[in-house]
Design a protein around this motif. Structure first.
Motif, PDB file in Angstrom:
ATOM      1  N   LEU A   4     -63.444   8.777  59.210  1.00  0.00           N
ATOM      2  CA  LEU A   4     -63.308   7.715  60.206  1.00  0.00           C
ATOM      3  C   LEU A   4     -64.434   6.736  59.903  1.00  0.00           C
ATOM      4  N   GLU A   6     -66.104   3.199  60.730  1.00  0.00           N
ATOM      5  CA  GLU A   6     -66.196   2.076  61.665  1.00  0.00           C
ATOM      6  C   GLU A   6     -66.756   0.845  60.963  1.00  0.00           C
ATOM      7  N   SER A   7     -66.381  -0.302  61.485  1.00  0.00           N
ATOM      8  CA  SER A   7     -66.939  -1.566  61.014  1.00  0.00           C
ATOM      9  C   SER A   7     -66.861  -2.571  62.142  1.00  0.00           C
ATOM     10  N   SER A  21     -63.555  -2.003  64.334  1.00  0.00           N
ATOM     11  CA  SER A  21     -62.411  -1.385  63.673  1.00  0.00           C
ATOM     12  C   SER A  21     -62.805  -0.002  63.193  1.00  0.00           C
ATOM     13  N   CYS A  22     -61.819   0.862  63.110  1.00  0.00           N
ATOM     14  CA  CYS A  22     -62.061   2.204  62.595  1.00  0.00           C
ATOM     15  C   CYS A  22     -60.874   2.581  61.725  1.00  0.00           C
ATOM     16  N   TRP A  36     -63.058   5.806  71.340  1.00  0.00           N
ATOM     17  CA  TRP A  36     -64.433   5.379  71.092  1.00  0.00           C
ATOM     18  C   TRP A  36     -65.415   6.001  72.079  1.00  0.00           C
ATOM     19  N   THR A  78     -55.489   2.616  61.765  1.00  0.00           N
ATOM     20  CA  THR A  78     -56.695   1.947  62.247  1.00  0.00           C
ATOM     21  C   THR A  78     -56.659   1.823  63.768  1.00  0.00           C
ATOM     22  N   TYR A  95     -69.056   5.000  68.162  1.00  0.00           N
ATOM     23  CA  TYR A  95     -68.417   5.993  67.314  1.00  0.00           C
ATOM     24  C   TYR A  95     -66.916   6.023  67.555  1.00  0.00           C
ATOM     25  N   CYS A  96     -66.192   6.090  66.487  1.00  0.00           N
ATOM     26  CA  CYS A  96     -64.757   6.303  66.527  1.00  0.00           C
ATOM     27  C   CYS A  96     -64.487   7.806  66.523  1.00  0.00           C
ATOM     28  N   GLY A 110     -66.588   9.482  63.579  1.00  0.00           N
ATOM     29  CA  GLY A 110     -67.045   8.552  62.562  1.00  0.00           C
ATOM     30  C   GLY A 110     -68.562   8.585  62.480  1.00  0.00           C
ATOM     31  N   THR A 113     -71.336   2.683  64.258  1.00  0.00           N
ATOM     32  CA  THR A 113     -71.707   1.316  63.916  1.00  0.00           C
ATOM     33  C   THR A 113     -72.562   0.757  65.053  1.00  0.00           C
TER      34      THR A 113
END
Length: 119
Positions: A4, A6-7, A21-22, A36, A78, A95-96, A110, A113
C-alpha cells in the motif's frame, strides 16, 4: 508482496486542500475494505475513514466528517482521501489500510505520508 503506497502529502496552509492517494498491489483489492488512519506526534493512531468494497458505503470519524471524502477506483486498485478545509490539528502521518471488517481489524498498512498544515 502486499503493498500500500501512499502519496500526495505535503505542507499546506490552513484552509487548503490536499488529495491523498494509495496504490494497492499484491492482494485482491476488490475483496477488501480500504481506508485511512492518521497519527499525530504524541498521539494515538486515529481511525479516519473507510469504504466498503462490497457495497461502496463510506464511513467517517466525526473529526473529519464533512471535510474529508474517501473514494476508490477498483480499476486502478487505488483509494483516495480528499481533504478540504484543512486545520493545523490535521497535521499527522496518514496511513492507508485494508481489511475485511470496515477498517476495524486492519490487515495491511501503508508506510504513511506526512501532512503538515500551518496556521
Amino acid at each position: 508482496e502486499v503493498q500500500l503506497v501512499e502519496s500526495g502529502g505535503g505542507l499546506v496552509q490552513a484552509g487548503d486542500s490536499l488529495r491523498l492517494s494509495c496504490a494497492a498491489s499484491g492482494f485482491a483489492f476488490d475483496d477488501y475494505d480500504v481506508g485511512w488512519f492518521r497519527q499525530a506526534p504524541g498521539k494515538e493512531r486515529e481511525w479516519l475513514s473507510c469504504i466498503g468494497n462490497s457495497d461502496g458505503r463510506t464511513y467517517y470519524a466525526d473529526s473529519v466528517k464533512g471535510r474529508f471524502t474517501i473514494s476508490n477506483d477498483n480499476a486502478k486498485n487505488t483509494v483516495y482521501l480528499q481533504m478540504n478545509s484543512l486545520k493545523p490539528e490535521d497535521t499527522a502521518v496518514y496511513y492507508c489500510v485494508a481489511d475485511r471488517y470496515y477498517c476495524s481489524d486492519v490487515k495491511y498498512w501503508g508506510q504513511g505520508t506526512q501532512v503538515t498544515v500551518s496556521s
